[in-house]
Motif scaffolding. Structure first.
Motif, PDB file in Angstrom:
ATOM      1  N   PHE A   1     -24.505  -9.684 -48.053  1.00 34.81           N
ATOM      2  CA  PHE A   1     -24.244  -8.329 -47.565  1.00 34.81           C
ATOM      3  C   PHE A   1     -24.002  -7.394 -48.737  1.00 34.81           C
ATOM      4  O   PHE A   1     -23.454  -7.796 -49.765  1.00 34.81           O
ATOM      5  N   THR A   2     -24.387  -6.134 -48.551  1.00 34.48           N
ATOM      6  CA  THR A   2     -24.138  -5.107 -49.569  1.00 34.48           C
ATOM      7  C   THR A   2     -23.589  -3.852 -48.902  1.00 34.48           C
ATOM      8  O   THR A   2     -24.219  -3.318 -47.981  1.00 34.48           O
ATOM      9  N   ILE A   3     -22.449  -3.405 -49.382  1.00 32.09           N
ATOM     10  CA  ILE A   3     -21.866  -2.162 -48.886  1.00 32.09           C
ATOM     11  C   ILE A   3     -22.209  -1.044 -49.861  1.00 32.09           C
ATOM     12  O   ILE A   3     -22.215  -1.246 -51.078  1.00 32.09           O
ATOM     13  N   SER A   4     -22.516   0.112 -49.315  1.00 31.23           N
ATOM     14  CA  SER A   4     -22.828   1.270 -50.148  1.00 31.23           C
ATOM     15  C   SER A   4     -22.399   2.531 -49.401  1.00 31.23           C
ATOM     16  O   SER A   4     -22.061   2.473 -48.221  1.00 31.23           O
ATOM     17  N   ARG A   5     -22.419   3.652 -50.110  1.00 26.43           N
ATOM     18  CA  ARG A   5     -22.026   4.904 -49.475  1.00 26.43           C
ATOM     19  C   ARG A   5     -22.821   6.058 -50.056  1.00 26.43           C
ATOM     20  O   ARG A   5     -23.279   6.009 -51.205  1.00 26.43           O
ATOM     21  N   ASP A   6     -22.967   7.083 -49.248  1.00 25.34           N
ATOM     22  CA  ASP A   6     -23.590   8.329 -49.672  1.00 25.34           C
ATOM     23  C   ASP A   6     -22.594   9.430 -49.350  1.00 25.34           C
ATOM     24  O   ASP A   6     -22.471   9.854 -48.190  1.00 25.34           O
ATOM     25  N   ASN A   7     -21.870   9.884 -50.348  1.00 28.62           N
ATOM     26  CA  ASN A   7     -20.821  10.882 -50.105  1.00 28.62           C
ATOM     27  C   ASN A   7     -21.398  12.231 -49.694  1.00 28.62           C
ATOM     28  O   ASN A   7     -20.716  13.012 -49.022  1.00 28.62           O
ATOM     29  N   ALA A   8     -22.618  12.499 -50.058  1.00 33.09           N
ATOM     30  CA  ALA A   8     -23.244  13.752 -49.637  1.00 33.09           C
ATOM     31  C   ALA A   8     -23.537  13.757 -48.143  1.00 33.09           C
ATOM     32  O   ALA A   8     -23.611  14.820 -47.528  1.00 33.09           O
TER      33      ALA A   8
ATOM     34  N   TYR B   1     -22.723   2.380 -45.524  1.00 32.09           N
ATOM     35  CA  TYR B   1     -23.730   1.446 -45.012  1.00 32.09           C
ATOM     36  C   TYR B   1     -23.299   0.017 -45.256  1.00 32.09           C
ATOM     37  O   TYR B   1     -22.530  -0.280 -46.175  1.00 32.09           O
ATOM     38  N   LEU B   2     -23.837  -0.871 -44.446  1.00 31.96           N
ATOM     39  CA  LEU B   2     -23.688  -2.307 -44.684  1.00 31.96           C
ATOM     40  C   LEU B   2     -25.058  -2.939 -44.487  1.00 31.96           C
ATOM     41  O   LEU B   2     -25.542  -3.036 -43.352  1.00 31.96           O
ATOM     42  N   GLN B   3     -25.668  -3.308 -45.582  1.00 39.14           N
ATOM     43  CA  GLN B   3     -26.946  -4.018 -45.533  1.00 39.14           C
ATOM     44  C   GLN B   3     -26.656  -5.507 -45.400  1.00 39.14           C
ATOM     45  O   GLN B   3     -25.981  -6.081 -46.250  1.00 39.14           O
ATOM     46  N   MET B   4     -27.164  -6.101 -44.330  1.00 34.64           N
ATOM     47  CA  MET B   4     -26.892  -7.501 -44.040  1.00 34.64           C
ATOM     48  C   MET B   4     -28.196  -8.281 -44.099  1.00 34.64           C
ATOM     49  O   MET B   4     -29.102  -8.031 -43.293  1.00 34.64           O
ATOM     50  N   ASN B   5     -28.283  -9.193 -45.040  1.00 40.11           N
ATOM     51  CA  ASN B   5     -29.473 -10.033 -45.207  1.00 40.11           C
ATOM     52  C   ASN B   5     -29.124 -11.490 -44.943  1.00 40.11           C
ATOM     53  O   ASN B   5     -27.955 -11.868 -44.936  1.00 40.11           O
ATOM     54  N   SER B   6     -30.145 -12.281 -44.750  1.00 38.15           N
ATOM     55  CA  SER B   6     -29.961 -13.729 -44.520  1.00 38.15           C
ATOM     56  C   SER B   6     -28.908 -13.976 -43.456  1.00 38.15           C
ATOM     57  O   SER B   6     -28.001 -14.803 -43.637  1.00 38.15           O
ATOM     58  N   LEU B   7     -29.035 -13.286 -42.361  1.00 30.61           N
ATOM     59  CA  LEU B   7     -28.024 -13.371 -41.314  1.00 30.61           C
ATOM     60  C   LEU B   7     -27.974 -14.758 -40.694  1.00 30.61           C
ATOM     61  O   LEU B   7     -29.000 -15.441 -40.571  1.00 30.61           O
ATOM     62  N   LYS B   8     -26.770 -15.143 -40.314  1.00 26.96           N
ATOM     63  CA  LYS B   8     -26.511 -16.446 -39.714  1.00 26.96           C
ATOM     64  C   LYS B   8     -25.897 -16.238 -38.335  1.00 26.96           C
ATOM     65  O   LYS B   8     -25.270 -15.198 -38.084  1.00 26.96           O
ATOM     66  N   PRO B   9     -26.036 -17.216 -37.454  1.00 26.75           N
ATOM     67  CA  PRO B   9     -25.408 -17.074 -36.128  1.00 26.75           C
ATOM     68  C   PRO B   9     -23.907 -16.782 -36.212  1.00 26.75           C
ATOM     69  O   PRO B   9     -23.375 -16.044 -35.362  1.00 26.75           O
ATOM     70  N   GLU B  10     -23.246 -17.314 -37.225  1.00 22.00           N
ATOM     71  CA  GLU B  10     -21.804 -17.070 -37.360  1.00 22.00           C
ATOM     72  C   GLU B  10     -21.466 -15.645 -37.788  1.00 22.00           C
ATOM     73  O   GLU B  10     -20.292 -15.276 -37.832  1.00 22.00           O
ATOM     74  N   ASP B  11     -22.474 -14.850 -38.102  1.00 16.39           N
ATOM     75  CA  ASP B  11     -22.250 -13.427 -38.384  1.00 16.39           C
ATOM     76  C   ASP B  11     -22.177 -12.598 -37.096  1.00 16.39           C
ATOM     77  O   ASP B  11     -21.882 -11.399 -37.152  1.00 16.39           O
ATOM     78  N   THR B  12     -22.466 -13.234 -35.972  1.00 18.87           N
ATOM     79  CA  THR B  12     -22.398 -12.529 -34.694  1.00 18.87           C
ATOM     80  C   THR B  12     -20.982 -12.017 -34.443  1.00 18.87           C
ATOM     81  O   THR B  12     -20.021 -12.785 -34.493  1.00 18.87           O
TER      82      THR B  12
END
Length: 123
Positions: A67-74, A79-90
């Motif tokens: 996962f990668t968290i990022s922000r756009d202050n403007a 945001y939360l980019q979630m990759n390689s998701l697993k069932p336990e991320d539900t």
């Protein structure tokens, strides 16, 4: 102050999703932001946090590297980019805002919360 989370949905294991959280905060750039998640019958737990400038990020061990968290202050958005998701991320994912000086993973430090968005990962 309102936080509006979006972007949840149903995805297969190994897939990706990007969550967004739009904040109606005049001084958004002064807030640390975070994502937490919760499953039925369990406590809400920390997922990721980002400092007001975006210069520092923190992750739970369970999502670090995926996962990668990022922000756009403007755009007053985190945001939360979630990759390689697993069932336990539900879970229902919540965004939160903290006006404190130090970015933290402590749930009690966060002042404002969004309504949550459901992420379901199928196996």
């Amino acid at each position: 102050v309102q936080l509006q989370a979006s972007g949840g949905g149903l995805v297969q294991a190994g897939g990706s999703l990007r969550l967004s959280c739009a904040a109606s905060i005049r001084t958004f750039s002064r807030y640390s932001m975070a994502w937490f998640r919760q499953t039925p019958g369990k406590e809400r737990v920390f997922v990721a946090a980002i400092s007001w400038s975006g210069g520092s990020t923190y992750y739970a061990d369970s999502v670090n590297g995926r996962f990668t968290i990022s922000r756009d202050n403007a755009k007053n958005t985190v945001y939360l980019q979630m990759n390689s998701l697993k069932p336990e991320d539900t879970a229902v994912y919540y965004c939160a805002a903290d006006h404190g000086v130090v970015t933290t993973n402590a749930i009690f430090e966060y002042d404002y919360w969004g309504q949550g968005t459901l992420v379901t990962v199928s196996s």
